[in-house]
Write a protein that holds these residues in place. Structure first.
Motif, PDB file in Angstrom:
ATOM      1  N   GLY A 143       0.828  -1.199   0.000  1.00  7.60           N
ATOM      2  CA  GLY A 143       0.000   0.000   0.000  1.00  7.60           C
ATOM      3  C   GLY A 143       0.857   1.242   0.000  1.00  7.60           C
ATOM      4  O   GLY A 143       1.995   1.210   0.478  1.00  7.60           O
ATOM      5  N   THR A 144       0.339   2.326  -0.536  1.00  9.07           N
ATOM      6  CA  THR A 144       1.068   3.584  -0.628  1.00  9.07           C
ATOM      7  C   THR A 144       0.230   4.735  -0.078  1.00  9.07           C
ATOM      8  O   THR A 144      -0.995   4.648   0.002  1.00  9.07           O
ATOM      9  N   GLY A 145       0.912   5.818   0.288  1.00 12.10           N
ATOM     10  CA  GLY A 145       0.218   7.009   0.751  1.00 12.10           C
ATOM     11  C   GLY A 145       1.108   8.224   0.622  1.00 12.10           C
ATOM     12  O   GLY A 145       2.329   8.095   0.491  1.00 12.10           O
ATOM     13  N   ARG A 146       0.513   9.404   0.669  1.00 12.57           N
ATOM     14  CA  ARG A 146       1.301  10.637   0.573  1.00 12.57           C
ATOM     15  C   ARG A 146       0.631  11.729   1.384  1.00 12.57           C
ATOM     16  O   ARG A 146      -0.579  11.668   1.673  1.00 12.57           O
ATOM     17  N   SER A 147       1.416  12.739   1.733  1.00 11.02           N
ATOM     18  CA  SER A 147       0.893  13.876   2.488  1.00 11.02           C
ATOM     19  C   SER A 147       1.665  15.122   2.113  1.00 11.02           C
ATOM     20  O   SER A 147       2.900  15.103   2.051  1.00 11.02           O
ATOM     21  N   LEU A 148       0.944  16.188   1.865  1.00  8.73           N
ATOM     22  CA  LEU A 148       1.542  17.491   1.598  1.00  8.73           C
ATOM     23  C   LEU A 148       1.311  18.403   2.806  1.00  8.73           C
ATOM     24  O   LEU A 148       0.411  18.168   3.606  1.00  8.73           O
ATOM     25  N   PRO A 149       2.104  19.448   2.929  1.00 13.50           N
ATOM     26  CA  PRO A 149       1.919  20.373   4.056  1.00 13.50           C
ATOM     27  C   PRO A 149       0.554  21.042   4.019  1.00 13.50           C
ATOM     28  O   PRO A 149      -0.105  21.099   2.976  1.00 13.50           O
ATOM     29  N   LEU A 150       0.151  21.572   5.161  1.00 14.85           N
ATOM     30  CA  LEU A 150      -1.134  22.238   5.254  1.00 14.85           C
ATOM     31  C   LEU A 150      -1.117  23.610   4.593  1.00 14.85           C
ATOM     32  O   LEU A 150      -2.142  24.082   4.107  1.00 14.85           O
ATOM     33  N   ALA A 151       0.056  24.268   4.577  1.00 17.96           N
ATOM     34  CA  ALA A 151       0.147  25.605   3.986  1.00 17.96           C
ATOM     35  C   ALA A 151      -0.051  25.527   2.481  1.00 17.96           C
ATOM     36  O   ALA A 151       0.372  24.580   1.830  1.00 17.96           O
TER      37      ALA A 151
END
Length: 331
Positions: free
Chosen positions: A14-22
């Motif tokens: 499985g894969t996932g990603r996250s970008l900053p909130l700004a």
């Protein structure tokens, strides 16, 4: 590399990603805007919001990857976090990830190999799973480099952003899908091409060194580009051969950065269409997330349907150290 590339024993579950909130970079982070008022690529980079940490990015990406793999935090047996910008010099940021996820008392550690860090971590996980020692290992590439960028250095701001990508590595099924090969290299003679010189035992921070901006990221961009041109293609071809494949068998190539010049060179070396070389992050808002870049792009292309089950994907990166590497997976 794996012991038997044609019969892989480990795969990405499985894969996932996250970008900053700004939403975007601020003028304070990247310097004053151009004289003509036009926004450049650096000002489209997503930057961490105040109080947002590397472990925050890593945990968000990890939760998505765990959900995609159908496993929970307590099913994990190891956490590997590739980062050059942890929450603190000590302890390892991976232990904060472990804590925030609610994982068991499993080994959790950081791995520092700059932009190549995710591939180094993938190799370590592959070895444990292939050996039958562990079943579920979380590998994360996460960097929050915006606070290491010199506000006066707009060129570096165009190269580096913030973000995290994660994968869960586990046993492969008997269907030929999995991690087919991993090839890693390093050349310490070129350590000064991409570095943060101050802040370690060689150069403890002093008021004088801070005034000299030794705590900021320094990049010799011509040398870095030359190294990428000379090393990435050859290493990629070696990884493809180690996987028992020909270049024509590769469906997609994911390099560490969305650089059209590097993409064109890789396409030429591999003899594949330019359109099959994905920018490490296609969306400008997440480009250059260092150790997170390749994993972010892999997750994005899997979720939008470009990469399909059974495709052969070549991952490649080059970063500080110098370090570089390639991996071939069949998804």
């Amino acid at each position: 590399m794996t012991s038997d590339a044609r019969n892989p024993r480990a795969r990405i579950l499985g894969t996932g990603r996250s970008l900053p909130l700004a939403a975007s970079a601020s003028e304070a982070q990247v310097g004053a805007p151009p004289a003509d008022g036009a926004a450049d690529a650096s000002e489209e980079r997503r930057r961490a919001a105040p109080g947002e940490t590397t472990s925050d990015l890593a945990v968000r990406a990890a939760k998505i990857a765990l959900d995609a793999a159908g496993v929970g935090p307590r099913d994990l047996e190891m956490i590997i976090l590739a980062t050059s910008s942890g929450d603190a010099p000590m302890p390892a940021t991976a232990v904060y990830v472990q804590q925030k996820l609610g994982a068991e008392l499993i080994p959790s550690f950081d791995l520092s190999a700059s932009l190549t860090g995710f591939l180094y971590g993938l190799s370590v996980a592959n070895q444990f799973v292939t050996a039958g020692t562990m079943k579920h290992i979380l590998v994360i590439g996460a960097d929050l480099l915006s606070w290491r960028l010199d506000p006066r250095d707009r060129a570096s701001a165009q190269l580096f952003g913030d973000g995290a990508g994660a994968v869960v590595v586990g046993p492969a099924a008997d269907d030929g899908r999995g991690i087919l090969s991993v090839g890693l290299r390093a050349d310490g003679k070129k350590a000064d091409v991409l570095q943060v010189p101050g802040g370690g035992s060689a150069e403890p921070l002093t008021p004088e060194r801070i005034a000299d901006r030794r705590h900021y990221l320094r990049v010799k961009q011509p040398e870095l580009r030359q190294a990428a041109e000379e090393l990435l293609g050859a290493n990629a071809l070696s990884a493809v051969a180690a996987a028992g494949l020909a270049p024509a068998d590769v469906d997609w190539v994911i390099p560490h950065h969305a650089d059209p010049h590097i993409a064109a060179l890789l396409a030429e070396r591999l003899g594949c269409p330019y359109e099959r070389v994905l920018g490490a992050v296609d969306r400008a808002g997440a480009a250059g997330a260092s150790a997170g870049s390749v994993a972010i792009a892999l997750d994005e292309a899997l979720r939008d349907g470009r990469i399909l089950p059974g495709n052969h994907v070549l991952l490649c990166a080059l970063g500080g150290g110098l370090t570089w590497g390639s991996a071939v997976i069949r998804v």
